[in-house]
Design an enzyme around this catalytic site. Structure first.
Site, PDB file in Angstrom:
ATOM      1  CB  THR A  63      -1.023   0.193   1.251  1.00 53.74           C
ATOM      2  OG1 THR A  63      -0.130  -0.310   2.293  1.00 53.74           O
ATOM      3  CG2 THR A  63      -1.950  -1.058   1.079  1.00 53.74           C
ATOM      4  CG  ASP A  64       5.206   1.231   0.809  1.00 58.79           C
ATOM      5  OD1 ASP A  64       4.713   0.440  -0.121  1.00 58.79           O
ATOM      6  OD2 ASP A  64       6.206   1.124   1.349  1.00 58.79           O
ATOM      7  CB  SER A 161      18.221  -7.060   5.741  1.00 58.97           C
ATOM      8  OG  SER A 161      18.133  -7.388   4.440  1.00 58.97           O
ATOM      9  CD  GLU A 194      16.430   0.241   0.122  1.00 60.31           C
ATOM     10  OE1 GLU A 194      16.041   0.651   1.150  1.00 60.31           O
ATOM     11  OE2 GLU A 194      15.922  -1.014  -0.346  1.00 60.31           O
ATOM     12  CG  ASP A 205      10.900  -1.455   3.860  1.00 53.86           C
ATOM     13  OD1 ASP A 205       9.501  -1.625   4.411  1.00 53.86           O
ATOM     14  OD2 ASP A 205      11.201  -1.792   2.904  1.00 53.86           O
TER      15      ASP A 205
HETATM   16  C1  GLA Z   1       9.077  -4.049   0.480  1.00 56.86           C
HETATM   17  C2  GLA Z   1       9.047  -2.509   0.122  1.00 56.86           C
HETATM   18  C3  GLA Z   1       8.139  -1.567   0.993  1.00 56.86           C
HETATM   19  C4  GLA Z   1       6.663  -2.361   0.813  1.00 56.86           C
HETATM   20  C5  GLA Z   1       6.545  -3.667   1.064  1.00 56.86           C
HETATM   21  C6  GLA Z   1       5.327  -4.329   0.563  1.00 56.86           C
HETATM   22  O1  GLA Z   1       9.242  -4.094   1.834  1.00 56.86           O
HETATM   23  O2  GLA Z   1      10.391  -2.128   0.540  1.00 56.86           O
HETATM   24  O3  GLA Z   1       8.252  -0.258   0.478  1.00 56.86           O
HETATM   25  O4  GLA Z   1       6.010  -1.534  -0.301  1.00 56.86           O
HETATM   26  O5  GLA Z   1       7.622  -4.229   0.236  1.00 56.86           O
HETATM   27  O6  GLA Z   1       4.368  -3.859   1.612  1.00 56.86           O
END
Ligand code: GLA
Length: 470
Positions: A63-64, A161, A194, A205
């Site tokens: 969703t982010d 990580s 990133e 994250d």
């Molecule tokens: C990875 C991405 C996050 C997010 C998740 C799924 O971890 O780094 O930004 O999109 O997948 O929710």
């Protein structure tokens, strides 16, 4: 080493863990071993230690990047970076596991050449390049990265990580160049830095690693607000003491997660582009709500069936009116194959429903309703499995085994998917005694070993830094 200061710093992170003080002692040994390795590699002198935690997402998957909602928490598992500033712009990278991650080096510049896809140094090069572009930093570092399990964040397990390494590297380079940024700005900066590695990931994250709070989940609205410096709506929701979080690693790792992930991001953008033909104000799937588009929540399926194709390739998308220029830049940005097909409707359905589930889950958490929360976790997993196709047989088997236990209120895939970890919410007072037998059954079904640990919501970066003299 001034170990009393280190102990005090570590106390802030671990003093509420039930295994404290044994855990504290183990951590002090871990840091001491890392300092010895640093001294062997780079010689005596002052050294700075930075740490950034991994995270587990309780709910709100994929969703982010759609400007939606997430509910993750930072973990006690982290990545450490020991560093000493250099007088030139070289960055020398060593790892506590040299057989797995061999030495790398590069020079700071506004255009640093990436290593092969997946190379560990790319997660340091990304923030380094971004900091040169933003602030013109010039001072490199001698650095040792420490991410070995059990205290480190396991790799490829969906516990971030890679973002922890990005965050800790950004923090070290910023600090060694006498820079600083407010936490929200810093998290936003790290997320974009990133992208260097080739994914088009969201902000979850980095925000969790930077802003995590002990005992709390982070309810994050991933829609940036206002002109730079960008702001975000954040709320720390206390985790009710009576429930516990269990993180189980399926042991399954998939090689092409990066390309699967990028295809999903592209599928969401295609959905938006198609809806924009009629609703120009829709910029992300977050904007697709019953109120805004004028349909009853129960009629979401009918609404999507009317406006989005079940499946389409590039030719079909052109036929539906998407411009060749849009499709070309989408293909380039997300490294898509020309023969790729897109399951647009199902992907959008997942994101739209998942957003609502996160809002509902945060509400359930605020009133300590673990049962209701567990129900949303179950729905989330089904949706990730069926609509988003982000699960795999091993993870499904693990979720099913967990769901069959009376102690488990809900379990779901966590992180990007296609392997990695499952997060479960456990009933009040439930221990993990049942896990040994469950692991046995999991091994019978999949042939894979199962690992698990208690997920404790830990503090994020919060300016965490320790200085030692070797
Ligand atoms: C990875 C991405 C996050 C997010 C998740 C799924 O971890 O780094 O930004 O999109 O997948 O929710």
């Amino acid at each position: 080493m001034n170990s009393s200061h280190l102990t005090a710093m570590l106390q802030q992170v671990y003093e509420h863990d039930p295994n404290y003080p044994a855990l504290l002692q183990a951590q002090v040994s871990r840091y001491q071993e890392a300092l010895t390795a640093f001294r062997l590699a780079f010689g005596p002198g002052p050294v700075y230690i930075y740490r950034a935690p991994g995270r587990v997402n309780l709910i709100g998957e994929h969703t982010d990047y759609n400007h939606g909602f997430v509910l993750p928490m930072a973990l006690e598992k982290d990545i450490l970076l020991l560093a000493r500033p250099r007088t030139d712009g070289r960055v020398i990278l060593r790892n506590i596991e040299p057989a797995r991650f061999s030495e790398r080096s590069f020079t700071l510049s506004a255009s640093i050449r990436p290593g092969p896809v997946g190379d560990w140094a790319n997660y340091v090069k990304g923030p380094a390049q971004a900091l040169v572009r933003l602030l013109g930093i010039e001072r490199g570092m001698d650095a040792l990265v420490v991410g070995r399990v059990p205290f480190g964040v396991p790799i490829g397990a969906g516990l971030s990580s890679s973002s922890a390494l990005t965050v800790v590297s950004a923090m070290a380079l910023l600090d060694l160049n006498h820079g600083s940024m407010p936490p929200v700005e810093f998290a936003h900066f790290c997320a974009q830095a990133e992208w260097y590695v080739g994914t088009r990931g969201g902000v979850m994250d980095h925000f969790t690693s930077v802003l995590g709070r002990r005992g709390h989940a982070l309810f994050l609205d991933c829609r940036p607000m206002g002109e730079p410096p960008t702001q975000y709506r954040t709320e720390w929701v206390p985790l009710p003491q009576q429930y516990s979080i269990l993180v189980c690693d399926s042991g399954k790792r998939r090689a092409n997660t990066l390309s699967d992930y990028n295809v999903r991001v592209a599928e969401c953008k295609i959905g938006v582009a198609l809806l924009q033909r009629r609703w120009p104000a829709v910029t992300h799937l977050r904007d697709v709500t019953p109120e805004r588009m004028g349909f009853a929540p129960a009629n979401l399926d009918a609404f999507l069936a009317e406006h989005l194709p079940e499946e389409a390739d590039f030719a079909a998308l052109r036929h539906l009116g998407l411009s060749p220029a849009f499709l070309e830049s989408l293909a380039a940005d997300h490294r898509l194959s020309p023969t790729q097909t897109f399951r647009v409707r199902a992907r959008c359905r997942h994101v739209i429903r998942e957003n609502q589930r996160v809002i509902d889950s945060a509400a359930a958490l605020r009133v300590s309703d673990g049962r209701r929360f567990g129900g949303y976790m179950r729905e989330s997993h089904q949706s990730l499995r069926d609509d988003y196709a982000a699960s795999c047989a091993e993870v499904d088997a693990l979720v099913e085994l967990l769901a069959g236990r009376p102690e488990v209120l809900g379990a779901r895939l966590t992180g990007a998917g296609w392997g990695g970890c499952v997060v479960a919410l456990l009933e009040a007072g439930a221990g993990t005694g049942f896990m040994a037998e469950l692991a046995e059954r999991y091994r019978e079904r999949t042939g894979l070993p199962l690992e698990w640990f208690a997920g404790r919501a830990a503090a994020g970066v919060n300016g965490w830094k320790h200085i030692a003299e070797l």
